[in-house]
Design a protein around this motif. Sequence first.
Motif, mmCIF file in Angstrom:
data_model
loop_
_atom_site.group_PDB
_atom_site.id
_atom_site.type_symbol
_atom_site.label_atom_id
_atom_site.label_comp_id
_atom_site.label_asym_id
_atom_site.label_seq_id
_atom_site.Cartn_x
_atom_site.Cartn_y
_atom_site.Cartn_z
ATOM 1 N N PRO A 70 0.877 -1.109 -0.054
ATOM 2 C CA PRO A 70 0.047 -0.133 -0.113
ATOM 3 C C PRO A 70 0.670 1.364 0.002
ATOM 4 C CG PRO A 70 -0.901 -1.394 1.616
ATOM 5 C CD PRO A 70 0.691 -2.108 1.275
ATOM 6 N N VAL A 71 1.953 1.048 0.656
ATOM 7 C CA VAL A 71 2.648 2.512 0.748
ATOM 8 C C VAL A 71 3.137 3.062 -0.753
ATOM 9 C CG1 VAL A 71 4.978 3.504 1.616
ATOM 10 C CG2 VAL A 71 3.472 2.186 3.051
ATOM 11 N N VAL A 72 3.632 1.959 -1.522
ATOM 12 C CA VAL A 72 4.395 2.044 -2.714
ATOM 13 C C VAL A 72 3.157 2.356 -3.505
ATOM 14 C CG1 VAL A 72 5.131 1.003 -4.842
ATOM 15 C CG2 VAL A 72 6.240 0.549 -2.393
ATOM 16 N N THR A 73 2.033 1.741 -3.709
ATOM 17 C CA THR A 73 1.078 2.160 -4.491
ATOM 18 C C THR A 73 0.383 3.653 -4.165
ATOM 19 O OG1 THR A 73 0.207 -0.105 -4.481
ATOM 20 C CG2 THR A 73 -1.288 1.450 -5.054
ATOM 21 N N LEU A 74 0.205 4.035 -2.881
ATOM 22 C CA LEU A 74 -0.298 5.225 -2.578
ATOM 23 C C LEU A 74 0.830 6.456 -2.783
ATOM 24 C CD1 LEU A 74 -2.788 4.278 0.129
ATOM 25 C CD2 LEU A 74 -3.148 4.560 -2.539
ATOM 26 N N LEU A 75 1.984 6.061 -2.788
ATOM 27 C CA LEU A 75 3.108 7.032 -3.147
ATOM 28 C C LEU A 75 3.033 7.308 -4.578
ATOM 29 C CD1 LEU A 75 6.362 5.941 -1.334
ATOM 30 C CD2 LEU A 75 5.345 8.266 -1.214
ATOM 31 N N VAL A 136 1.205 13.158 1.298
ATOM 32 C CA VAL A 136 -0.117 12.586 1.424
ATOM 33 C C VAL A 136 -0.308 11.098 1.068
ATOM 34 C CG1 VAL A 136 -2.531 13.008 0.571
ATOM 35 C CG2 VAL A 136 -1.320 14.802 0.980
ATOM 36 N N GLY A 137 0.541 10.689 -0.080
ATOM 37 C CA GLY A 137 0.285 9.448 -0.482
ATOM 38 C C GLY A 137 1.203 8.350 0.488
ATOM 39 N N LEU A 138 2.084 9.015 1.203
ATOM 40 C CA LEU A 138 2.814 8.322 2.339
ATOM 41 C C LEU A 138 2.176 8.092 3.596
ATOM 42 C CD1 LEU A 138 5.400 6.815 3.357
ATOM 43 C CD2 LEU A 138 6.381 9.193 4.056
ATOM 44 N N ILE A 139 1.495 9.082 3.826
ATOM 45 C CA ILE A 139 0.626 8.985 5.178
ATOM 46 C C ILE A 139 -0.604 8.082 4.797
ATOM 47 C CG2 ILE A 139 -1.188 10.383 6.447
ATOM 48 C CD1 ILE A 139 0.818 12.671 6.296
ATOM 49 N N SER A 140 -1.116 8.160 3.820
ATOM 50 C CA SER A 140 -2.388 7.214 3.384
ATOM 51 C C SER A 140 -1.960 5.860 3.106
ATOM 52 C CB SER A 140 -2.988 7.786 1.925
ATOM 53 O OG SER A 140 -3.512 8.945 2.092
#
Length: 153
Positions: A70-75, A136-140
């Motif tokens: 999820p971290v890579v995807t949302l980054l 924002v992507g990292l936090i998400s």
Amino acid sequence: MNTENRSRTRPGLRLGLPLWMIAALAALAMPRVFIHDTGVSVPGPVQGLLVFGPPLVWLIVAVVRRVPSPVVTLLAVGGLYGVGLAVVHNIFWSDVFADDPPSLGGNLAGQLSPGTEELVFRVATSASSLLTGLVVGLISGLLAVLVRRLTRR
């Protein structure tokens, strides 16, 4: 190379979602940028929905779709959002600043031509926009990891 191996090498699938979905998730956050840069005023609850809604949808999609990372995807989603943010800020630059463009202060005041100052500010704005999207992507992504861990129990 069989079909299964080929599908694993496509960029979107390495990110856990198809590229069109990553772009669509990033696009969810763009209305707030347009509203902000055009100076449109919206009520508090609507503003809250525009600010927190898209990252919440990102998180939900990452959890429900069980993306591998999820971290890579949302980054990736956040990075694309950051690029969009930079583009919109630069498109609306003249409207936002109209007759009062930003200028350097202190020892740098008046040292550069107005065009060079504008370039400096546009580059800084673009870098800041990209960083904002990535954060924002990292936090998400981190929250999606947390939600997945909590829901496994």
